[in-house]
Motif scaffolding. Structure first.
Motif, mmCIF file in Angstrom:
data_model
loop_
_atom_site.group_PDB
_atom_site.id
_atom_site.type_symbol
_atom_site.label_atom_id
_atom_site.label_comp_id
_atom_site.label_asym_id
_atom_site.label_seq_id
_atom_site.Cartn_x
_atom_site.Cartn_y
_atom_site.Cartn_z
ATOM 1 N N TYR A 63 15.285 -11.276 -12.712
ATOM 2 C CA TYR A 63 15.636 -9.821 -12.544
ATOM 3 C C TYR A 63 14.747 -9.156 -11.597
ATOM 4 N N PRO A 64 15.236 -8.106 -10.822
ATOM 5 C CA PRO A 64 14.384 -7.648 -9.890
ATOM 6 C C PRO A 64 13.380 -6.916 -10.427
ATOM 7 N N GLU A 65 12.330 -6.206 -9.379
ATOM 8 C CA GLU A 65 11.219 -5.569 -10.215
ATOM 9 C C GLU A 65 11.495 -4.216 -10.914
ATOM 10 N N PHE A 66 11.078 -4.028 -11.998
ATOM 11 C CA PHE A 66 11.248 -2.794 -12.705
ATOM 12 C C PHE A 66 11.002 -1.520 -11.872
ATOM 13 N N ALA A 67 9.926 -1.629 -11.151
ATOM 14 C CA ALA A 67 9.485 -0.185 -10.189
ATOM 15 C C ALA A 67 9.840 -0.260 -8.854
ATOM 16 N N GLN A 68 10.979 -0.851 -8.777
ATOM 17 C CA GLN A 68 11.535 -0.980 -7.379
ATOM 18 C C GLN A 68 11.830 0.239 -6.652
ATOM 19 N N LYS A 69 12.494 0.922 -7.512
ATOM 20 C CA LYS A 69 12.784 2.240 -6.883
ATOM 21 C C LYS A 69 11.735 3.242 -6.881
ATOM 22 N N GLN A 70 11.305 4.096 -5.679
ATOM 23 C CA GLN A 70 10.253 4.906 -5.504
ATOM 24 C C GLN A 70 10.206 5.701 -6.635
ATOM 25 N N ASP A 71 11.020 6.586 -7.292
ATOM 26 C CA ASP A 71 10.821 7.282 -8.278
ATOM 27 C C ASP A 71 9.880 6.747 -9.372
ATOM 28 N N VAL A 72 10.336 5.655 -9.979
ATOM 29 C CA VAL A 72 9.773 4.759 -10.908
ATOM 30 C C VAL A 72 8.411 4.239 -10.477
ATOM 31 N N PHE A 73 8.443 3.929 -9.176
ATOM 32 C CA PHE A 73 7.096 3.253 -8.747
ATOM 33 C C PHE A 73 6.145 4.308 -8.699
ATOM 34 N N CYS A 74 6.455 5.507 -8.235
ATOM 35 C CA CYS A 74 5.473 6.687 -8.082
ATOM 36 C C CYS A 74 5.097 7.286 -9.335
ATOM 37 N N LYS A 75 6.073 7.029 -10.430
ATOM 38 C CA LYS A 75 5.574 7.447 -12.001
ATOM 39 C C LYS A 75 4.633 6.680 -12.381
ATOM 40 N N LEU A 76 4.766 5.149 -11.880
ATOM 41 C CA LEU A 76 3.996 4.352 -12.533
ATOM 42 C C LEU A 76 2.598 4.335 -11.709
ATOM 43 N N VAL A 77 2.431 4.650 -10.527
ATOM 44 C CA VAL A 77 1.290 4.820 -9.925
ATOM 45 C C VAL A 77 0.509 6.192 -10.467
ATOM 46 N N ASP A 78 1.361 7.193 -10.663
ATOM 47 C CA ASP A 78 0.681 8.457 -11.316
ATOM 48 C C ASP A 78 -0.073 8.279 -12.577
ATOM 49 N N SER A 79 0.638 7.072 -13.438
ATOM 50 C CA SER A 79 0.301 6.927 -14.703
ATOM 51 C C SER A 79 -1.142 6.112 -14.652
ATOM 52 N N VAL A 80 -1.672 5.738 -13.792
ATOM 53 C CA VAL A 80 -2.775 4.824 -13.442
ATOM 54 C C VAL A 80 -4.028 5.341 -12.570
ATOM 55 N N VAL A 81 -4.841 6.035 -12.812
ATOM 56 C CA VAL A 81 -5.620 6.627 -12.253
ATOM 57 C C VAL A 81 -7.169 6.095 -12.218
ATOM 58 N N ASP A 82 -7.575 5.189 -11.343
ATOM 59 C CA ASP A 82 -8.767 4.462 -11.444
ATOM 60 C C ASP A 82 -9.265 4.047 -10.274
ATOM 61 N N SER A 83 -10.505 4.052 -9.760
ATOM 62 C CA SER A 83 -11.225 3.739 -8.481
ATOM 63 C C SER A 83 -10.950 2.259 -8.229
ATOM 64 N N ASN A 84 -10.388 1.531 -9.035
ATOM 65 C CA ASN A 84 -10.292 -0.138 -9.019
ATOM 66 C C ASN A 84 -9.034 -0.385 -9.213
ATOM 67 N N PHE A 85 -7.976 0.798 -8.603
ATOM 68 C CA PHE A 85 -6.550 0.672 -8.685
ATOM 69 C C PHE A 85 -6.207 1.362 -7.624
ATOM 70 N N GLY A 86 -5.072 0.411 -6.951
ATOM 71 C CA GLY A 86 -4.343 1.088 -5.743
ATOM 72 C C GLY A 86 -3.151 0.746 -5.603
ATOM 73 N N VAL A 87 -2.611 0.567 -4.285
ATOM 74 C CA VAL A 87 -1.208 0.470 -3.878
ATOM 75 C C VAL A 87 -1.144 -0.646 -2.803
ATOM 76 N N ASN A 88 -0.472 -1.509 -2.880
ATOM 77 C CA ASN A 88 -0.209 -2.422 -1.768
ATOM 78 C C ASN A 88 1.137 -2.204 -1.133
ATOM 79 N N TYR A 89 1.279 -1.580 -0.207
ATOM 80 C CA TYR A 89 2.552 -0.852 0.421
ATOM 81 C C TYR A 89 3.192 -2.083 1.286
ATOM 82 N N ASP A 90 4.386 -2.089 0.923
ATOM 83 C CA ASP A 90 5.407 -3.307 1.609
ATOM 84 C C ASP A 90 6.489 -2.413 2.146
ATOM 85 N N PRO A 91 6.470 -2.135 3.373
ATOM 86 C CA PRO A 91 7.568 -1.189 3.878
ATOM 87 C C PRO A 91 9.037 -1.696 3.608
#
Length: 293
Positions: free
Chosen positions: A157-185
């Protein structure tokens, strides 16, 4: 100034499935490029034996390069808790691998978009698993990077957080200095969305990037949607292409990354049509980096 790495997109089956290519061969090819490092993949056949790790690191470093990033694909959205626990243990193994290779960034994903999974449930499961892994990564000076992904080469199956609204929601759910985004345009296009719109929402969280350009060989994004469920890996109509000749606007992408102070690794996903293509992509990106940084 950002540094360039390369990923063996053209050789994944050879390095991960049938063993028809050895990692030492890829290292020799990659180290001949004008790049600074090699992005690693946790599924390389030869990496399953820990005793190989030190020798591959030495081969890369003897060529004046490093291994900054690890690409791996945990599946944190499975409904079974025991399955997720095993995925967390896999992620810790990959964190160990990253550390042993001298890397600083290890990818995480949300997991597969199983039809029965609600958005809230999937975000909760993925966030809990990622948060569980962060202390282990932090102890080894590793930053976990969540990619706006399309689909792992070997997933159903495709990525669960493929859509940006889901992806952003997940990113906002994890806030830590050892966590970030690998952006693939390019992956935003595959979600039927604007990669710049996504970037403007998460640019302050971007710590690494995949440089790619994506094309559909035939048909439309809608055709791809109909094919992607229930098929292993990437759809046949999907193609990586030479950087700078696809749909991505690298001027606007790099302008925004420069604006937010990005100064990390950009890894190239290209070369499916040969090493000459990869060399041209390296040249394009070097010129763009020099232009914006």
């Amino acid at each position: 100034m950002p540094k360039l790495a390369a990923f063996p997109k053209a050789f994944m089956t050879a390095l991960c499935k049938d063993g028809s290519m050895k990692l030492s061969e890829w290292i020799d090819l990659a180290c001949a490029l004008q790049i600074d490092g090699l992005e690693w993949y946790a599924g390389f056949l030869e990496m399953q034996d820990r005793s190989n790790w030190a020798s591959f690191r030495k081969q890369v470093e003897d060529n004046g390069k490093t291994i900054p990033m690890m690409c791996c694909s945990p599946d944190f959205t499975h409904p079974d808790a025991a399955f997720r626990a095993r995925e967390i243990e896999k992620q810790k193994f990959w964190i160990d691998m990253t550390h042993a290779l001298g890397g600083s960034y290890c990818r995480v994903l949300s997991g597969q978009r199983r039809p029965e999974l609600s958005i809230d449930e999937g975000v909760l499961l993925a966030a809990e698993c990622i948060k569980t892994c962060i202390p282990y990564a932090k102890a080894r000076n590793i930053t976990l990077i969540l990619e706006n992904h399309y689909k792992d080469d070997f997933w159903e199956y495709p990525e669960f957080a493929q859509k940006q609204d889901v992806f952003c929601k997940l990113v906002d759910s994890v806030v830590d200095s050892n966590f970030g985004v690998n952006y693939d345009p390019s992956n935003a296009f595959l979600a039927g969305e604007d990669p710049l719109e996504l970037l403007y929402k998460i640019s302050s969280r971007v710590v690494t990037m995949h440089a790619s350009d994506r094309f559909l060989i035939e048909g439309t994004i809608e055709d791809l949607r109909r094919e992607e469920l229930g098929a292993l890996g990437y759809a046949k109509r999907l193609r990586h292409g030479e950087i700078g000749k696809g749909l991505n606007d690298y001027d606007k992408i790099f302008a925004e990354l420069k604006r937010v102070g990005f100064n990390s690794w950009i890894s190239i996903e290209d070369g499916v049509d040969g090493m000459d293509q990869l060399e041209r992509s390296v040249s394009f990106l070097r010129k763009k980096i020099a232009q914006y940084w």
